[in-house]
Design a protein around this motif. Structure first.
Motif, PDB file in Angstrom:
ATOM      1  N   CYS A 196      78.192  39.438  98.185  1.00 57.98           N
ATOM      2  CA  CYS A 196      78.684  40.222  99.324  1.00 57.98           C
ATOM      3  C   CYS A 196      79.612  39.379 100.193  1.00 57.98           C
ATOM      4  O   CYS A 196      79.448  38.153 100.309  1.00 57.98           O
ATOM      5  N   GLY A 197      80.564  40.046 100.841  1.00 57.82           N
ATOM      6  CA  GLY A 197      81.255  39.422 101.946  1.00 57.82           C
ATOM      7  C   GLY A 197      80.368  39.426 103.179  1.00 57.82           C
ATOM      8  O   GLY A 197      79.330  40.100 103.221  1.00 57.82           O
ATOM      9  N   LEU A 198      80.767  38.683 104.182  1.00 56.60           N
ATOM     10  CA  LEU A 198      80.012  38.661 105.444  1.00 56.60           C
ATOM     11  C   LEU A 198      80.422  39.804 106.358  1.00 56.60           C
ATOM     12  O   LEU A 198      79.585  40.446 106.987  1.00 56.60           O
ATOM     13  N   ASN A 199      81.715  40.071 106.414  1.00 58.98           N
ATOM     14  CA  ASN A 199      82.263  41.006 107.390  1.00 58.98           C
ATOM     15  C   ASN A 199      82.460  42.400 106.794  1.00 58.98           C
ATOM     16  O   ASN A 199      82.464  42.564 105.572  1.00 58.98           O
ATOM     17  N   PRO A 200      82.633  43.426 107.645  1.00 52.57           N
ATOM     18  CA  PRO A 200      82.963  44.750 107.117  1.00 52.57           C
ATOM     19  C   PRO A 200      84.199  44.689 106.230  1.00 52.57           C
ATOM     20  O   PRO A 200      85.165  43.964 106.520  1.00 52.57           O
ATOM     21  N   HIS A 201      84.160  45.437 105.127  1.00 50.39           N
ATOM     22  CA  HIS A 201      85.261  45.482 104.167  1.00 50.39           C
ATOM     23  C   HIS A 201      85.617  44.099 103.624  1.00 50.39           C
ATOM     24  O   HIS A 201      86.761  43.843 103.254  1.00 50.39           O
ATOM     25  N   ALA A 202      84.604  43.211 103.584  1.00 47.99           N
ATOM     26  CA  ALA A 202      84.813  41.835 103.123  1.00 47.99           C
ATOM     27  C   ALA A 202      85.966  41.170 103.862  1.00 47.99           C
ATOM     28  O   ALA A 202      86.749  40.401 103.303  1.00 47.99           O
ATOM     29  N   GLY A 203      86.068  41.446 105.173  1.00 49.31           N
ATOM     30  CA  GLY A 203      87.051  40.783 106.015  1.00 49.31           C
ATOM     31  C   GLY A 203      88.367  41.495 106.153  1.00 49.31           C
ATOM     32  O   GLY A 203      89.196  41.111 106.980  1.00 49.31           O
ATOM     33  N   GLU A 204      88.614  42.538 105.338  1.00 49.04           N
ATOM     34  CA  GLU A 204      89.881  43.296 105.422  1.00 49.04           C
ATOM     35  C   GLU A 204      91.087  42.359 105.410  1.00 49.04           C
ATOM     36  O   GLU A 204      91.957  42.397 106.279  1.00 49.04           O
ATOM     37  N   GLY A 205      91.103  41.454 104.405  1.00 43.73           N
ATOM     38  CA  GLY A 205      92.240  40.546 104.270  1.00 43.73           C
ATOM     39  C   GLY A 205      92.382  39.567 105.417  1.00 43.73           C
ATOM     40  O   GLY A 205      93.483  39.054 105.674  1.00 43.73           O
ATOM     41  N   GLY A 206      91.303  39.275 106.104  1.00 41.80           N
ATOM     42  CA  GLY A 206      91.342  38.326 107.216  1.00 41.80           C
ATOM     43  C   GLY A 206      91.441  38.982 108.576  1.00 41.80           C
ATOM     44  O   GLY A 206      91.308  38.296 109.602  1.00 41.80           O
ATOM     45  N   HIS A 207      91.641  40.306 108.624  1.00 46.25           N
ATOM     46  CA  HIS A 207      91.787  40.990 109.911  1.00 46.25           C
ATOM     47  C   HIS A 207      90.441  41.275 110.571  1.00 46.25           C
ATOM     48  O   HIS A 207      90.387  41.508 111.784  1.00 46.25           O
ATOM     49  N   LEU A 208      89.350  41.265 109.786  1.00 53.62           N
ATOM     50  CA  LEU A 208      88.014  41.508 110.341  1.00 53.62           C
ATOM     51  C   LEU A 208      87.119  40.281 110.185  1.00 53.62           C
ATOM     52  O   LEU A 208      85.896  40.401 110.141  1.00 53.62           O
ATOM     53  N   GLY A 209      87.716  39.128 110.105  1.00 52.54           N
ATOM     54  CA  GLY A 209      86.952  37.902 109.922  1.00 52.54           C
ATOM     55  C   GLY A 209      87.535  37.095 108.777  1.00 52.54           C
ATOM     56  O   GLY A 209      88.057  37.648 107.794  1.00 52.54           O
TER      57      GLY A 209
END
Length: 318
Positions: A196-209
Motif C-alpha cells: 500500500c501507499g501511505l497517502n490517499p491515491h498513493a500520493g497522487e504523483g506527489g500532490h498528496l504526499g
C-alpha cells in the motif's frame, strides 16, 4: 513426527468465560496444549482441572496441561482489576521464555486489555511489542483470514506518528522479514506481496504526499532488483479488490487501520494474528476481551480455534 507442545495464555482474567474453557477441554487432536494460567481461575470458570505440566514427560496429542501462575487478586467476569496486570504479564513472560528455551513449539495468546495494564503502571503497547522485546527480535504483525494475509509496517502508533515512522530502514526490515517468513513459515517459495501507499491515491504523483515517491517506491524498486515479487505502492482504497488480490500472497499496509478493517470484515471470528520475525511461532485471536460477553456463554471461540490450528500447522514446519 513428534507431537508439538503448544503454550496458551488465556489473557485478561476478567474476559475468560465458559466458551474458552469448553474449547480447551476438547484439546487438539494433533498437539498437547499447556495452559499458562491460574488453576483456580480455570476451575472456577469451567470446572476444568488439567493435570500439571511436566516438561519431562513426552507431549501427548489431545492432552490439556496447566503451568500454574497465580492470580494476584480474585477475578470476576467482566470486571477489570489493575491488580491482576502483573499476573497477565507473568503468564506471557513465562510462556515466552519456555518457547525460547525449546519447551514449547508455539505460543497462542488470548486477548488482553492494554488500558488496565497501563493503569497499573506497567507500560504496555501490546503482545507483539512485549514478545519482541523479550525475545530481542524485530516483530512484524500479520493477520490472516481465508483468502487474505495483511502485514503491517507500523503497529500500535497514534495516527499522527505514522508518517514519521515510515522510513526506508523500517520498510526494508519489515519487507525482508515478511518475505522470509512467508517462505519459511508458510511454505511459499516466491511470495508475491502487494504494498500500500501511505497517502490517499498513493500520493497522487506527489500532490498528496511524497512518501510514495521518495521512500516507498524507490525501496520497492531496489528490492525488486534482488528478485522480490513486490507490487506497489498501490492506493489502499482500490488495492483490496479481487483482480489485485487474486494472485497475491500478502498485502503490506502502512498502518493498523489501513489494512485490518478490510481483513476483519472478510473474516472476523476466523482470522488469526501472527507475529513474524520472532524466533518462535506465535498466533493470537483477532478480537479483544469482549467484557460484555464474559461469563455469558455467548462469546464465539472461532478465532481461538483458528489460532490453535494455525499454531499447530506452523509448529510442524519449524
Amino acid at each position: 513426527m513428534s507431537v508439538p507442545r503448544i503454550a496458551l495464555t488465556p489473557g485478561e482474567p476478567a474476559g475468560i468465560g465458559p466458551e474458552l474453557c469448553a474449547r480447551l477441554a476438547r484439546g487438539h487432536p494433533r498437539a498437547e496444549l499447556v495452559l499458562v494460567a491460574d488453576a483456580g481461575l480455570i476451575r472456577q470458570r469451567a470446572g476444568l482441572a488439567p493435570a500439571p505440566y511436566d516438561p519431562r514427560r513426552p507431549a501427548q496429542a489431545g492432552a490439556l496441561r496447566l503451568l500454574q501462575v497465580g492470580l494476584a487478586a480474585p477475578s470476576r467476569p467482566g470486571h477489570l482489576d489493575p491488580a491482576n496486570a502483573p499476573y497477565v504479564l507473568e503468564t506471557l513472560g513465562r510462556a515466552c521464555d519456555a518457547c525460547l528455551a525449546g519447551e514449547f513449539q508455539a505460543l497462542v495468546t488470548g486477548p488482553v486489555h492494554k488500558g488496565v495494564i497501563n493503569d497499573a503502571g506497567r507500560p504496555f503497547s501490546g503482545h507483539t511489542e512485549f514478545l519482541a522485546e523479550r525475545a530481542q527480535a524485530w516483530p512484524v504483525m500479520m493477520l490472516t483470514a481465508p483468502g487474505l494475509r495483511v502485514a503491517l509496517a507500523t503497529t500500535h502508533l497514534p495516527l499522527r506518528a505514522v508518517a514519521d515512522a515510515i522510513t526506508r530502514e523500517r520498510l526494508e526490515r519489515v519487507l525482508r522479514i515478511l518475505h522470509r517468513d512467508l517462505r519459511r513459515r508458510f511454505a511459499l517459495p516466491a511470495p508475491r506481496i502487494l504494498v500500500c501507499g501511505l497517502n490517499p491515491h498513493a500520493g497522487e504523483g506527489g500532490h498528496l504526499g511524497r512518501e510514495e515517491r521518495e521512500i516507498i517506491g524507490p525501496l520497492l524498486e531496489a528490492l525488486r532488483r534482488e528478485g522480490m515479487a513486490l507490487v506497489g505502492p498501490l492506493p489502499a482504497d482500490t488495492l483490496f479488490v479481487p483482480r489485485h488480490l487474486e494472485h497475491a500472497d500478502a498485502v503490506l499496509a502502512m498502518y493498523h487501520d489501513q489494512g485490518l478493517p478490510v481483513l476483519k470484515h472478510l473474516g472476523f471470528g476466523r482470522a488469526v494474528n501472527v507475529t513474524l520475525g520472532l524466533p518462535m511461532v506465535r498466533t493470537s485471536v483477532d478480537h479483544g476481551v469482549a467484557l460484555d460477553l464474559a461469563g455469558t456463554g455467548r462469546a464465539d471461540p472461532g478465532s481461538l480455534r483458528a489460532a490453535l490450528d494455525l499454531a499447530v500447522e506452523l509448529a510442524g514446519r519449524s
